[in-house]
Design a protein around this motif. Sequence first.
Motif, short mmCIF file in Angstrom:
data_model
loop_
_atom_site.label_atom_id
_atom_site.label_comp_id
_atom_site.label_asym_id
_atom_site.label_seq_id
_atom_site.Cartn_x
_atom_site.Cartn_y
_atom_site.Cartn_z
N CYS A 66 0.84 -1.20 0.00
CA CYS A 66 0.00 0.00 0.00
C CYS A 66 0.87 1.25 0.00
N LEU A 67 2.11 1.13 -0.44
CA LEU A 67 2.99 2.30 -0.41
C LEU A 67 4.08 2.21 -1.47
N ASN A 68 4.77 3.37 -1.62
CA ASN A 68 5.95 3.43 -2.48
C ASN A 68 6.79 4.59 -1.94
N ASN A 69 7.87 4.93 -2.59
CA ASN A 69 8.68 6.05 -2.10
C ASN A 69 7.83 7.31 -2.04
N GLY A 70 7.66 7.87 -0.84
CA GLY A 70 6.91 9.12 -0.68
C GLY A 70 5.42 8.97 -0.92
N ALA A 92 -11.10 2.28 6.69
CA ALA A 92 -10.64 3.53 6.08
C ALA A 92 -10.13 4.49 7.17
N ILE A 93 -10.89 4.58 8.26
CA ILE A 93 -10.49 5.51 9.33
C ILE A 93 -9.20 5.02 10.00
N MET A 94 -9.20 3.73 10.35
CA MET A 94 -8.05 3.21 11.10
C MET A 94 -6.77 3.20 10.26
N SER A 95 -6.91 2.84 8.98
CA SER A 95 -5.69 2.83 8.14
C SER A 95 -5.23 4.26 7.89
N GLY A 96 -6.17 5.19 7.76
CA GLY A 96 -5.80 6.59 7.55
C GLY A 96 -5.02 7.14 8.75
N ILE A 97 -5.50 6.79 9.96
CA ILE A 97 -4.81 7.25 11.17
C ILE A 97 -3.39 6.68 11.21
N LYS A 98 -3.29 5.38 10.95
CA LYS A 98 -1.97 4.73 11.01
C LYS A 98 -1.05 5.32 9.94
N ALA A 99 -1.58 5.51 8.74
CA ALA A 99 -0.75 6.08 7.66
C ALA A 99 -0.24 7.46 8.08
N GLY A 100 -1.12 8.24 8.69
CA GLY A 100 -0.73 9.58 9.12
C GLY A 100 0.40 9.53 10.14
N LYS A 101 0.28 8.61 11.09
CA LYS A 101 1.30 8.51 12.14
C LYS A 101 2.65 8.10 11.55
N ILE A 102 2.61 7.09 10.67
CA ILE A 102 3.87 6.60 10.10
C ILE A 102 4.47 7.66 9.16
N ALA A 103 3.61 8.36 8.43
CA ALA A 103 4.11 9.41 7.54
C ALA A 103 4.75 10.54 8.35
N LYS A 105 6.19 10.37 11.25
CA LYS A 105 7.50 9.93 11.76
C LYS A 105 8.54 9.93 10.62
N ALA A 106 8.12 9.44 9.43
CA ALA A 106 9.04 9.37 8.30
C ALA A 106 9.50 10.77 7.89
N ILE A 107 8.57 11.72 7.92
CA ILE A 107 8.94 13.10 7.54
C ILE A 107 9.91 13.66 8.58
N GLU A 108 9.64 13.37 9.86
CA GLU A 108 10.56 13.84 10.92
C GLU A 108 11.95 13.23 10.74
N ASP A 109 11.95 11.94 10.32
CA ASP A 109 13.24 11.26 10.08
C ASP A 109 13.97 11.81 8.85
N GLY A 110 13.22 12.50 8.01
CA GLY A 110 13.79 12.96 6.74
C GLY A 110 13.98 11.80 5.78
N ASP A 111 13.20 10.74 5.96
CA ASP A 111 13.34 9.56 5.10
C ASP A 111 11.95 8.98 4.79
N VAL A 112 11.42 9.34 3.62
CA VAL A 112 10.09 8.83 3.26
C VAL A 112 10.21 7.72 2.21
N SER A 113 11.30 7.00 2.28
CA SER A 113 11.52 5.91 1.32
C SER A 113 10.55 4.76 1.62
N GLU A 114 10.37 3.92 0.60
CA GLU A 114 9.53 2.72 0.74
C GLU A 114 9.98 1.91 1.96
N LYS A 115 11.29 1.80 2.13
CA LYS A 115 11.81 0.97 3.22
C LYS A 115 11.40 1.55 4.58
N ASN A 116 11.47 2.87 4.69
CA ASN A 116 11.17 3.48 5.99
C ASN A 116 9.66 3.52 6.28
#
Length: 232
Positions: A66-70, A92-103, A105-116
């Motif tokens: 359900c993802l790719n780089n960025g 839809a709600i629960m996956s949206g919340i989780k996606a938001g949280k992980i995104a 963290k990834a933005i804070e890390d400065g790494d929005v790669s598929e791996k991260n």
Amino acid sequence: MPGYYWYFSRGERELNVGLGYMMYPDKVGSNIRDLNEQIRNRRYPQAEIIKSQGDQIPARLPLASCLNNGFMTAGDAAALANPINGEGHGPAIMSGIKAGKIATKAIEDGDVSEKNLWAYNKFIWSDWGVGFSWGVALVKFWKTQGFDSFNFLLKKGIFQSDDLMLMNQNPEAKISMIRRAVRGWYRPRLLWKLRQTIVLARKFQSHARNYPELENFDVWVEELKILESIEI
Ligand SMILES: Cc1cc2nc3c(=O)[nH]c(=O)nc-3n(C[C@H](O)[C@H](O)[C@H](O)COP(=O)(O)OP(=O)(O)OC[C@H]3O[C@@H](n4cnc5c(N)ncnc54)[C@H](O)[C@@H]3O)c2cc1C
């Protein structure tokens, strides 16, 4: 069948009337307006149509990734609707919340790669991959054995509505139909198909639980395709 319809109140003088059904090959091309009209006329033949709309529900296993780089996707776009009942609001709600949280963290890390972002795929599959396994296996059963056969299992109490509840609420719970199966002894082939359905659902669940790391994703997808190609 299999399908369902509803009449929801929207205040004193308005209703939300609709139906949902599986788009099996024999239904493709059927006139949805006619079907809707039949449902409406059962109870409210005088009703005036204020607004009419419809859509498809991706009732299947989640997207393999359900993802790719960025990029991340949630809800229907990630195919997160329950194949048994078409329920997609919660996922839809629960996956949206989780996606938001992980995104975040990834933005804070400065790494929005598929791996991260990969933990998101693991979350999706450990939850809805496991949960929807019953649905995809049952839909295979319905497609080849017909809904009348499923009704037979329900009437005999071999398959019970509580089983469906349990499959939704606690997909990995033990469900044993061996003792009840005796009641359908004169339809051994059908019982065998039911057993195959249960075994296939468990295989999907185990595959979903073993969601891979990014490096092994392609192999995992190939194995998933093999499971999906199994006919009941
Ligand atoms: C007839 C029917 C009955 C249903 N009944 C139920 C039910 O009783 N219970 C239940 O749990 N689920 C039900 N579902 C499923 C549920 O509606 C969906 O699973 C859920 O709405 C998915 O939410 P979502 O946010 O992923 O997508 P959506 O609700 O489809 O939201 C996506 C939004 O994105 C917008 N959009 C699309 N493209 C773009 C673009 N390019 N730019 C900007 N915006 C865009 C769309 O307009 C839409 O508003 C039903 C579905 C249907 C079709």
